[in-house]
Enzyme design. Structure first.
Site, PDB file in Angstrom:
ATOM      1  NE  ARG A   1      26.485  62.711 -14.931  1.00 53.17           N
ATOM      2  CZ  ARG A   1      27.540  63.022 -15.683  1.00 53.17           C
ATOM      3  NH1 ARG A   1      27.448  62.973 -16.991  1.00 53.17           N
ATOM      4  NH2 ARG A   1      28.687  63.372 -15.123  1.00 53.17           N
TER       5      ARG A   1
ATOM      6  N   GLY B   1      17.266  65.676   0.642  1.00 52.01           N
ATOM      7  CA  GLY B   1      16.399  66.602   1.353  1.00 52.01           C
ATOM      8  C   GLY B   1      14.959  66.617   0.895  1.00 52.01           C
TER       9      GLY B   1
ATOM     10  CD  GLU C   1      17.062  52.836 -22.681  1.00 47.73           C
ATOM     11  OE1 GLU C   1      16.783  53.289 -23.809  1.00 47.73           O
ATOM     12  OE2 GLU C   1      16.255  52.212 -21.976  1.00 47.73           O
TER      13      GLU C   1
ATOM     14  CB  ALA D   1      12.230  58.093 -19.140  1.00 43.65           C
TER      15      ALA D   1
ATOM     16  CB  SER E   1      -1.305  62.541 -10.874  1.00 40.83           C
ATOM     17  OG  SER E   1      -2.450  61.895 -10.359  1.00 40.83           O
TER      18      SER E   1
END
Length: 344
Positions: A223, A287, A221, A264, A320
């Protein structure tokens, strides 16, 4: 002269008004054809060795069909059909896998990839871009860009519409071959020269470039850029990206191991080992500074993405609270340091 060839194929294609090849369709390309087949073709076409694309007439196609009837019934049947063609025909013979010298040769190698006869990085594609003319892919096939306005006018005067689907060097793979056991939701997003393994699903937002592909099974889904190969059982989430060698990957060949998940809108600029996970939205490049955590969440060291290239069982995530890129592994700190030293 030796009766061995790297590849052989009989094709039908499109030329512009100056008799320059725009594209070639090979229904049954061969890799390492039999010596008996090569001997018959050499005899009939006067092939003198090397890599050649030899234009053949309908009559020659018919004569080849008769000569090959008891040698290769599949190729003989194909040549019988080609002998009825109203479009130009070509026999392309490759003595070796060398740099490309003609458009029919370039199209043959793209076919070998999409027919799953050779995997990505298994062919010498040097010089391919100048040999693939940029053409209009239309509802009437390939059209030379210089001839497009006249062709559009001709169609309109007949009450027809010449629809242009794309202007590109590469056509859709599915206009040339549909491999067995695959699903492709939007065929325009898979180029000829892609290798789509059995059990692969390419969804609407998925994209697979030439000399790239999937071992299958897997879900694409995102590239798959030029040069990237995705291992068995790996999934690429919606909108994710893999950095190709043509667009900044340098000399690093980007690949995805078996059993991986790229979330995603995530991306990679390093090759992933088996069973790696990249958290949604995280792009890991060579990097990228990464805080390496052991199985107890203790900091082992800070490394760059390239130091973790190709290693198995890694989870890449972003903290987070701090925003730091972290990598968790099921290896102990000692095992991890040994692996890093071995990799360096």
């Amino acid at each position: 002269m030796s009766n061995t060839l790297f590849s052989l194929a009989f094709g039908v294609g499109t030329q512009n008004r100056q008799s320059t090849w725009l594209e070639v369709f090979y229904a049954q390309p061969l890799l390492n054809p039999s010596a008996e087949l090569v001997a018959k073709v050499t005899e009939k076409l006067g092939y003198s060795g090397g890599n050649q694309a030899i234009a053949i007439t309908n009559q020659q196609a018919g004569e080849l069909a008769s000569a090959l009837k008891h040698v290769d019934s599949v190729q003989a049947a194909l040549l019988t059909r080609l002998a009825e063609s109203a479009k130009p025909l070509v026999a392309t013979l490759l003595a070796e896998d060398a740099a490309l010298t003609s458009t029919p040769e370039a199209y043959l190698k793209l076919h070998l990839l999409s027919h799953r006869l050779v995997k990505p990085h298994g062919l010498n594609l040097t010089g391919i871009f100048p040999l693939l003319p940029n053409v209009a892919w239309t509802s009437q096939g390939a059209v030379d860009l210089a001839e497009l306005p006249e062709r559009q006018l001709e169609a309109r005067l007949k009450g027809d519409l010449l629809e242009v689907f794309s202007v590109d060097k590469f056509p859709k793979m599915t206009d040339y071959v549909v491999p067995t056991g695959v699903r492709i939701a939007d065929s325009a997003r898979v180029r000829l020269g892609a290798y789509i393994g059995e059990g692969t699903t390419v969804m609407h937002e998925g994209f697979v470039n030439f000399n790239a592909g999937t071992a299958g099974p897997g879900m694409i889904e995102g590239r798959v850029s030029a040069g990237v190969f995705v291992g068995k059982g790996s999934d690429l989430g919606g909108g994710c990206s893999t950095m190709g060698t043509l667009s900044g990957g340098g000399n690093i060949v980007i690949s995805v191991g078996e059993g991986c998940l790229i979330g995603a809108n995530a991306g990679i600029g390093i090759p992933l080992g088996d069973r790696n996970i990249v958290e949604a939205g995280l792009y890991v490049t060579a990097g990228t500074k990464i805080a390496l955590l052991d199985d107890q969440n203790n900091l082992v060291k800070v490394v760059k993405g390239r130091d973790l290239a190709g290693q198995a069982d890694l989870l890449f995530r972003r903290n987070s609270q701090s925003g730091a890129v972290e990598c968790k592994t099921n290896k102990s700190a000692i095992e991890l340091n040994e692996a890093l030293h071995a990799h360096n």
